[in-house]
Design an enzyme around this catalytic site. Sequence first.
Site, short mmCIF file in Angstrom:
data_model
loop_
_atom_site.label_atom_id
_atom_site.label_comp_id
_atom_site.label_asym_id
_atom_site.label_seq_id
_atom_site.Cartn_x
_atom_site.Cartn_y
_atom_site.Cartn_z
N TYR A 1 -11.98 6.75 -1.27
CA TYR A 1 -12.67 6.54 0.01
C TYR A 1 -12.65 7.84 0.81
CZ TYR A 1 -7.76 5.01 0.69
OH TYR A 1 -6.39 4.91 0.65
N LYS B 1 0.80 -1.24 0.00
CA LYS B 1 0.00 0.00 0.00
C LYS B 1 0.82 1.28 0.00
CE LYS B 1 -3.52 -0.76 -0.50
NZ LYS B 1 -3.99 -1.28 -1.81
N THR B 2 2.00 1.21 -0.54
CA THR B 2 2.81 2.43 -0.59
C THR B 2 3.06 2.90 -2.02
OG1 THR B 2 4.82 1.10 -0.59
CG2 THR B 2 4.03 1.88 1.56
N LYS C 1 -6.15 0.33 -7.20
CA LYS C 1 -4.96 1.14 -6.89
C LYS C 1 -5.33 2.59 -7.12
CE LYS C 1 -2.61 -2.63 -6.41
NZ LYS C 1 -2.07 -3.09 -5.13
N ARG D 1 -7.79 3.97 -4.91
CA ARG D 1 -9.22 3.85 -4.59
C ARG D 1 -9.76 5.17 -4.09
NH1 ARG D 1 -8.05 -1.28 -2.24
NH2 ARG D 1 -9.24 -2.87 -3.34
P1 A3P Z 1 -4.93 3.65 -2.40
O1 A3P Z 1 -5.67 2.78 -3.35
O2 A3P Z 1 -5.31 3.41 -0.98
O3 A3P Z 1 -4.98 5.12 -2.75
P2 A3P Z 1 0.47 -0.90 -3.54
O4 A3P Z 1 0.52 -1.08 -5.00
O5 A3P Z 1 1.83 -0.89 -2.90
O6 A3P Z 1 -0.49 -1.82 -2.86
O7 A3P Z 1 -0.05 0.59 -3.26
C1 A3P Z 1 -1.34 1.03 -3.63
C2 A3P Z 1 -1.34 2.54 -3.47
O8 A3P Z 1 -0.47 3.11 -4.46
C3 A3P Z 1 -2.66 3.21 -3.72
O9 A3P Z 1 -3.35 3.27 -2.49
C4 A3P Z 1 -2.26 4.59 -4.29
O10 A3P Z 1 -2.52 5.64 -3.41
C5 A3P Z 1 -0.77 4.48 -4.49
N1 A3P Z 1 -0.25 5.01 -5.76
C6 A3P Z 1 0.90 5.72 -5.87
N2 A3P Z 1 1.12 6.08 -7.12
C7 A3P Z 1 0.08 5.60 -7.86
C8 A3P Z 1 -0.24 5.66 -9.24
N3 A3P Z 1 0.55 6.28 -10.10
N4 A3P Z 1 -1.39 5.05 -9.65
C9 A3P Z 1 -2.19 4.42 -8.75
N5 A3P Z 1 -1.93 4.31 -7.43
C10 A3P Z 1 -0.79 4.90 -6.98
#
Ligand code: A3P
Length: 327
Positions: free
Chosen positions: A282, A59-60, A278, A280
Site C-alpha cells: 500500500y 499487525k506486528t 501479510k 500487503r
Molecule cells: P502489512 O501487511 O501491513 O505489511 P500480523 O500477522 O500480526 O497481523 O502482522 C502482519 C504484518 O506482519 C504485515 O503487515 C507485515 O508487515 C508483517 N511481517 C513481518 N514479518 C513478515 C514476514 N516475514 N512475512 C510477511 N509479513 C511479515
Amino acid sequence: SNDLPTSELAQKYFYDYYPDEQMPIFTNPCNDKILMNLWNGNRSLCLVFPQFLIVGPQKTGTTALYSMLSQHPDLRPSKKNSITFEELQFFSNDTIYYNGINWYLNQFDSDNMDLNRSINFEKSATYFDSILAMKRIRALLPNIRLIMILTEPGARAYSRYQHEIARTNQTIKFDDLLQLNGNQNSNEFHLRQRCLQPGHYAEYLIRWLRYFSSKQIYIIDGDAFRHDPRVILNDIQISFIQLQNPLNSSELVRYNKKKGFFCPVSNNKRFQCLGKSKGRYYENMSSYARKFLNNYYLLHNQKISHTAEGRMGYPSERYEPTTISAL
Ligand code: A3P
C-alpha cells in the site's frame, strides 16, 4: 439469609454480593489435588497445556513468528480452525472461553507428542489488549511464557487500517479516520479505536506485569524482526523457550526475493511464505497522518521505553520503535 432456598441464595450471592463472580474463571486442575480428582482429565494431559503464547498485538508480525517457530519439529502450534484460523482466541473471547478447559486442550494435537521434548504453543493477537485475557491466562497458566511484538505504533495503526479496508466495505480515508470526532458508537469510530488503541503499548505492558513477572515476558522489536528475524529466532529458542534442540534459524527461514520478506521454510526446504494479506502493498501514509501519529503516540512511546527499561531490565534500543528517534 442462609435459610433461603439454594436458587435464591445463589441469586443473592451472584447478583447482590459478588457480581464479578458471575463469570467463571478456570484455574489449572493440574496444580490442585481436589480439582484433579474432579476433573475428567488425566495427568498426562497436564503436559498438553501450552508452554508459551504469542499474544500480539495484531499487525506486528505475529503470524510470521508463529509460522517460523512452527517449522521446528519440537514446537507444536494449536490446531487450525475455519473461523479464527490459526488463532484460538480462547482467553479473549467469552463464547470460546466458556467451551472450557477440555475444549482448550483438544485444540492441541497430543497424539504423537513426545512429552519429553515437544512444546505446545498458540498465538492469538487478540490477547495483548484484553484485560480479561490477562486474568484468565494467569488463572489457568500461571507459569506461562509470553511473547509480545512491538512495532512503531503509527505504522501498526496504518497496517490495521489497510487490513480492515481490504476485508470490509468501509471506504473512509485514513486521514479522515484520524480526525474523526463525534459519534463514539459509529462503525468508523470503532475502526479508529481498533487502529489506535492497541498501540498504547505501555498501558498494556504495565497491566501484563501485574499478572506475570518480567522474566515470563519476551518483547520483540517487530521492526527488526520484519527486516531480519534470524537473530531473534535463535534467541527465543535458546534463551527464552530453552529448547533442548534449538535449530539454527537459517533452517527455519530464508529470504524470498519475490515476497520481499524472510519466509518460513519447511524441513524439505520449501518456502512457506505467508499469504497476500501479510506484507500487503500500500502507499505510504500522508505526511499529515505521520505527524498526527507521531504526536498521538509521543507520550505512549516515552512511557513504553521507560517501562521496558525500568521494569523489564532491557536496554531501551531493544524495543524502542524506530521512528521515535526520527521525531
Ligand atoms: P502489512 O501487511 O501491513 O505489511 P500480523 O500477522 O500480526 O497481523 O502482522 C502482519 C504484518 O506482519 C504485515 O503487515 C507485515 O508487515 C508483517 N511481517 C513481518 N514479518 C513478515 C514476514 N516475514 N512475512 C510477511 N509479513 C511479515
